[in-house]
Write a protein that holds these residues in place. Structure first.
Motif, PDB file in Angstrom:
ATOM      1  N   LEU A 168       0.829  -1.206   0.000  1.00 45.25           N
ATOM      2  CA  LEU A 168       0.000   0.000   0.000  1.00 45.25           C
ATOM      3  C   LEU A 168       0.863   1.255   0.000  1.00 45.25           C
ATOM      4  O   LEU A 168       0.596   2.221  -0.725  1.00 45.25           O
ATOM      5  N   ALA A 169       1.903   1.249   0.844  1.00 47.04           N
ATOM      6  CA  ALA A 169       2.760   2.425   0.940  1.00 47.04           C
ATOM      7  C   ALA A 169       3.495   2.656  -0.382  1.00 47.04           C
ATOM      8  O   ALA A 169       3.692   3.802  -0.807  1.00 47.04           O
ATOM      9  N   LEU A 170       3.876   1.562  -1.020  1.00 49.62           N
ATOM     10  CA  LEU A 170       4.559   1.690  -2.300  1.00 49.62           C
ATOM     11  C   LEU A 170       3.620   2.274  -3.361  1.00 49.62           C
ATOM     12  O   LEU A 170       3.987   3.163  -4.133  1.00 49.62           O
ATOM     13  N   VAL A 171       2.391   1.764  -3.380  1.00 48.72           N
ATOM     14  CA  VAL A 171       1.384   2.303  -4.301  1.00 48.72           C
ATOM     15  C   VAL A 171       1.158   3.785  -4.018  1.00 48.72           C
ATOM     16  O   VAL A 171       1.080   4.623  -4.920  1.00 48.72           O
ATOM     17  N   ASN A 172       1.070   4.099  -2.728  1.00 49.87           N
ATOM     18  CA  ASN A 172       0.876   5.473  -2.274  1.00 49.87           C
ATOM     19  C   ASN A 172       1.987   6.379  -2.809  1.00 49.87           C
ATOM     20  O   ASN A 172       1.737   7.453  -3.362  1.00 49.87           O
ATOM     21  N   TRP A 173       3.214   5.893  -2.641  1.00 50.35           N
ATOM     22  CA  TRP A 173       4.364   6.663  -3.113  1.00 50.35           C
ATOM     23  C   TRP A 173       4.289   6.841  -4.623  1.00 50.35           C
ATOM     24  O   TRP A 173       4.538   7.922  -5.165  1.00 50.35           O
ATOM     25  N   PHE A 174       3.926   5.758  -5.303  1.00 48.94           N
ATOM     26  CA  PHE A 174       3.920   5.783  -6.751  1.00 48.94           C
ATOM     27  C   PHE A 174       2.874   6.744  -7.298  1.00 48.94           C
ATOM     28  O   PHE A 174       3.116   7.453  -8.282  1.00 48.94           O
ATOM     29  N   ILE A 175       1.704   6.769  -6.674  1.00 49.58           N
ATOM     30  CA  ILE A 175       0.662   7.712  -7.083  1.00 49.58           C
ATOM     31  C   ILE A 175       1.201   9.132  -7.053  1.00 49.58           C
ATOM     32  O   ILE A 175       0.974   9.934  -7.962  1.00 49.58           O
ATOM     33  N   ARG A 176       1.945   9.435  -5.981  1.00 49.08           N
ATOM     34  CA  ARG A 176       2.453  10.801  -5.832  1.00 49.08           C
ATOM     35  C   ARG A 176       3.596  11.048  -6.810  1.00 49.08           C
ATOM     36  O   ARG A 176       3.806  12.162  -7.286  1.00 49.08           O
ATOM     37  N   TYR A 177       4.338   9.997  -7.104  1.00 50.81           N
ATOM     38  CA  TYR A 177       5.454  10.135  -8.023  1.00 50.81           C
ATOM     39  C   TYR A 177       4.946  10.376  -9.442  1.00 50.81           C
ATOM     40  O   TYR A 177       5.506  11.177 -10.198  1.00 50.81           O
ATOM     41  N   GLN A 178       3.861   9.659  -9.808  1.00 47.60           N
ATOM     42  CA  GLN A 178       3.296   9.760 -11.147  1.00 47.60           C
ATOM     43  C   GLN A 178       2.725  11.148 -11.424  1.00 47.60           C
ATOM     44  O   GLN A 178       2.923  11.702 -12.505  1.00 47.60           O
TER      45      GLN A 178
END
Lengths: 135, 145
Positions: free
Chosen positions: A79-89
């Motif tokens: 979840l945290a990785l997805v969270n980070w990725f959303i913000r990165y994208q």
């Protein structure tokens, strides 16, 4: 002694999301993203130690709390990785709402559960505790 | 005599350990952000440091309260000396953290520098030492299996 890092970073990321929500200042969204990233990295490092206990020691594998702790934490990391990725994208600011904030909250709730399990593992099942006695 | 601890004490120890986790992680992170600031001169890194240190101090204060109560309980027990050492470590950690917080409130480049870095290192090391002492405590307890 690795566990403080991912727990604190991921919880702080949620706190920083709340502050961003409250103040609107971009710096907090950036802080969240850094804390999420650091949280994921440290969680993976801590996971290695956990895997060593879980897959290396059949006594630990037999403990139900251990399996729940592991599955819960792996979910939190994903979840945290997805969270980070959303913000990165998109961008640190755009990534917070609508999804980032809620994923942060769910991650913290998961950590409350796995933290409880971790407590049980150390204090009741004495995983990772040396039985040689006095420090 | 076996040092069986009441379940209240064990729960308190768990909460104490959770609280100490914050200074451990946040002081370490502040050291990293201080290093980033010294390397990049981007002002937001020192702002990040300031907030990390502030967070560490908030939880660190609670840790001192826990440590004090624990030491008072432990005075007559075998773990008494370690509890005193632990209390002193967290007090010094917090004190240096406080001075560091004031130092970080200075303007721009002077907010970190050698002094700020040194203090961040000290706080991080002391937090890790405190963590080592506290997290190894369950090893000395007797439990019903």
């Amino acid at each position: 002694m690795l566990i403080p890092f991912p727990v604190v970073f991921l919880v702080s990321a949620f706190v920083s999301d709340i502050v961003f929500w409250s103040t609107g200042a971009e710096i907090w969204a950036v802080v969240s993203m850094w804390l999420l990233g650091a949280g994921v990295v440290m969680a993976l490092v801590a996971a290695l130690a956990g895997f060593a206990d879980y897959f290396g020691d059949s006594r630990v594998r037999r403990i139900g709390d251990a399996t729940q702790h592991m599955v819960g934490n792996l979910t939190a990391v994903v979840l945290a990785l997805v969270n980070w990725f959303i913000r990165y994208q998109s961008s640190p600011v755009e990534g917070v709402f609508p999804f980032g904030f809620w994923i942060s909250l769910i991650t913290v709730l998961l950590l409350l559960f796995t933290g409880w399990k971790g407590w049980e593992l150390v204090y009741r099942h004495r995983v990772g505790v040396s039985d040689q006695g006095q420090v | 005599m076996p040092s069986a601890q009441s379940s209240f004490e064990r729960t308190a120890h768990g909460v104490h350990a959770l609280f100490l986790s914050f200074p451990i992680a946040l002081f370490s992170a502040a050291l990293a952000t201080d290093i980033s600031y010294v390397n990049t001169a981007q002002i937001q890194w020192t702002n990040f440091s300031s907030w990390l240190i502030a967070g560490a101090l908030v939880f660190g204060g609670a840790v001192i309260a826990f440590a004090l109560l624990q030491w008072i309980l432990d005075i007559r027990r075998p773990f008494g000396r370690a509890s005193l050492i632990y209390l002193l470590v967290v007090i010094v950690m917090w004190g240096v953290g406080l001075v560091n917080a004031f130092h970080h409130s200075r303007d721009a480049w002077s907010s970190v520098g050698t002094a700020g870095l040194a203090m961040s290192v000290v706080c991080t090391v002391l937090a890790l030492i405190a963590g080592w002492i506290l997290f190894s405590r369950p090893a000395s307890w007797e439990f019903d299996r």
